[in-house]
Design a protein around this motif. Structure first.
Motif, short mmCIF file in Angstrom:
data_model
loop_
_atom_site.label_atom_id
_atom_site.label_comp_id
_atom_site.label_asym_id
_atom_site.label_seq_id
_atom_site.Cartn_x
_atom_site.Cartn_y
_atom_site.Cartn_z
N GLN A 198 87.20 11.22 45.46
CA GLN A 198 88.10 11.37 46.43
C GLN A 198 89.04 12.80 46.01
O GLN A 198 89.66 13.25 47.17
N LYS A 199 89.27 12.77 44.79
CA LYS A 199 90.03 14.10 44.50
C LYS A 199 89.10 15.33 44.72
O LYS A 199 89.57 16.29 44.88
N LEU A 200 87.74 15.05 44.50
CA LEU A 200 86.67 16.23 44.73
C LEU A 200 86.53 16.80 45.80
O LEU A 200 86.19 17.88 46.27
N LYS A 201 86.28 15.67 46.85
CA LYS A 201 85.37 15.96 47.94
C LYS A 201 86.00 17.02 48.78
O LYS A 201 85.15 17.72 49.50
N ASP A 202 87.23 17.26 49.15
CA ASP A 202 87.76 18.22 49.86
C ASP A 202 87.95 19.61 49.17
O ASP A 202 88.33 20.56 49.90
N GLN A 203 87.38 19.75 47.87
CA GLN A 203 87.50 20.90 47.32
C GLN A 203 86.10 21.35 46.85
O GLN A 203 85.98 22.59 46.49
N LEU A 204 85.09 20.67 47.03
CA LEU A 204 83.65 21.19 46.47
C LEU A 204 83.18 22.19 47.64
O LEU A 204 83.24 22.02 48.75
N ALA A 205 82.62 23.19 47.03
CA ALA A 205 82.14 24.23 47.68
C ALA A 205 80.93 24.77 47.03
O ALA A 205 80.78 24.66 45.88
N VAL A 206 80.19 25.68 47.80
CA VAL A 206 78.67 26.05 47.14
C VAL A 206 78.56 27.41 47.61
O VAL A 206 78.72 27.84 48.54
N GLN A 207 77.81 28.13 46.71
CA GLN A 207 77.46 29.34 47.00
C GLN A 207 76.01 29.57 46.78
O GLN A 207 75.56 29.09 45.50
N GLY A 208 75.14 29.96 47.50
CA GLY A 208 73.84 30.28 47.29
C GLY A 208 73.16 31.67 47.30
O GLY A 208 74.14 32.56 46.81
N GLU A 209 71.85 31.75 47.69
CA GLU A 209 71.41 33.40 47.56
C GLU A 209 70.77 33.68 49.27
O GLU A 209 69.75 34.24 49.09
N GLY A 210 71.46 32.81 50.16
CA GLY A 210 70.95 33.31 51.50
C GLY A 210 69.94 32.54 52.04
O GLY A 210 69.44 32.54 53.27
N LYS A 211 69.57 31.46 51.43
CA LYS A 211 68.37 30.46 51.70
C LYS A 211 69.04 29.01 52.07
O LYS A 211 69.30 28.82 53.38
N LEU A 212 69.38 28.23 51.13
CA LEU A 212 70.04 27.16 51.58
C LEU A 212 71.58 27.19 51.86
O LEU A 212 71.98 26.55 52.76
N PHE A 213 72.21 28.11 51.14
CA PHE A 213 73.46 28.45 51.40
C PHE A 213 73.80 29.99 51.45
O PHE A 213 73.09 30.80 50.90
#
Length: 343
Positions: free
Chosen positions: A213-228
């Motif tokens: 509940q604390k993490l879900k609104d802050q979780l972010a991801v960076q990829g290499e142009g494929k999945l993200f």
């Protein structure tokens, strides 16, 4: 719903008979809660008080869960009645009545964790031996096949204040399902997130409910142009699993929507009813077990059990080494450990 039953020992007999008695007579040790009143006896200091306390704590947790489920059952029954009436014979104020009841059920579902003593998860599964976990999917990571086809890519996950620093999941070409799961678990495990497959082979994640509940609104991801996307963090959209959920905008003028909503409510109500029956049986088992244990003598129990072990050994060929190992093992093992092993 299945509630596992690990049953402790009650009486002192030989190991084979003891194992059969366990399955008949004793409830399982589950998870801690608030102790409730139990019989007090003059021989209390000689009892395995920690074991009885654990059962009392389980009993308290189950009582909290049952109380919450009772309220939920009442609300769902009323919603089922309102929906059935509206389907069979639409009323002018029927839709408003349904909306109010849905709102009441929704508010009750939000109170699940607090009202149930943290013993029920969002799917209304009883969790007395481990912390309640949230199960969810992450948009863009639902399919293992999609992940495999994307090939080599490094994903950087950021969790704001909940993660001291970003964690990296390194994906390679032609990875197996097991390898993909290991990569995600090895990295996201630092954030308390576990990757797993559901019954349909879809990729799901889970984390302790409070942490998620604390993490879900802050979780972010960076990829290499494929999945993200590459070069920037993108907020990850998640969808939590839960037994009962209602759309924000109910289409109550549609017969199909009313029918779908009714089916969902009936399924949830059946599960709640089944779980309450199991909880009732389990609480009765624990009470009966504690009553039988009230006058149990630990020293006599130990003597009788050790005598039965040696009697069994004398009926079969043995060596000095085997006897020595048995004596040493028995001298260092606690009753609680024996109970757990035999159950």
């Amino acid at each position: 719903m299945k509630i596992g039953k690990q049953l402790p020992a009650v009486s002192a007999i030989n190991p084979q008979e003891r194992r059969e008695a366990l399955l008949r007579d004793a409830p399982a040790p589950l998870r801690a809660g608030t102790p409730v009143d139990t019989p007090h006896t003059e021989t209390a200091p000689s009892k395995n008080t920690s074991f009885s306390l654990q059962l009392n704590q389980q009993l308290s947790s189950m009582q909290s869960a049952d109380s919450y489920l009772g309220d939920l059952q009442t609300r769902l029954s009323q919603l089922k009645l309102n929906l059935s009436r509206q389907i069979s014979s639409p009323q002018p104020n029927g839709e408003e009545s349904i909306r109010q009841t849905v709102q009441q059920v929704g508010e009750l579902l939000k109170e699940r964790s607090k009202r149930s003593g943290n013993s029920l998860d969002a799917n209304l599964k009883l969790r007395l031996t481990e912390p309640v976990r949230s199960r969810f999917s992450l948009q863009g990571l639902e399919s293992l096949e999609k992940i495999r086809q994307s090939g080599r890519e490094t994903l950087l996950f950021s969790g704001g204040r909940q993660l001291a620093e970003p964690v990296a999941v390194v994906l390679d070409d032609e990875m197996t399902d097991e390898q993909i799961l290991r990569r995600f678990n090895g990295s996201l495990g630092q954030a308390g997130i576990r990757a797993e497959l559901d019954q349909n082979g879809e990729l799901k994640f889970s984390a302790r409910e409070g942490d998620w509940q604390k993490l879900k609104d802050q979780l972010a991801v960076q990829g290499e142009g494929k999945l993200f996307d590459k070069g920037r963090y993108v907020r990850v959209q998640s969808e939590d699993e839960q037994l009962l959920s209602f759309p924000e905008e109910l289409q109550l003028d549609s017969f199909r929507e009313l029918r779908r909503l009714l089916d969902s409510v009936v399924a949830g109500l059946d599960k709640v009813t089944s779980l309450r029956e199991q909880l009732s049986n389990r609480q009765q088992e624990i009470r009966e077990f504690l009553a039988r244990q009230a006058h149990a003598d630990e020293k006599q129990w130990a003597m009788d059990f050790s005598r039965s072990v040696f009697n069994l050994m004398q009926r079969s060929p043995s060596s000095y080494a085997a006897v020595t190992q048995t004596v040493v093992a028995q001298a260092t093992i606690s009753r609680f450990a024996v109970v757990s092993l035999l159950s």
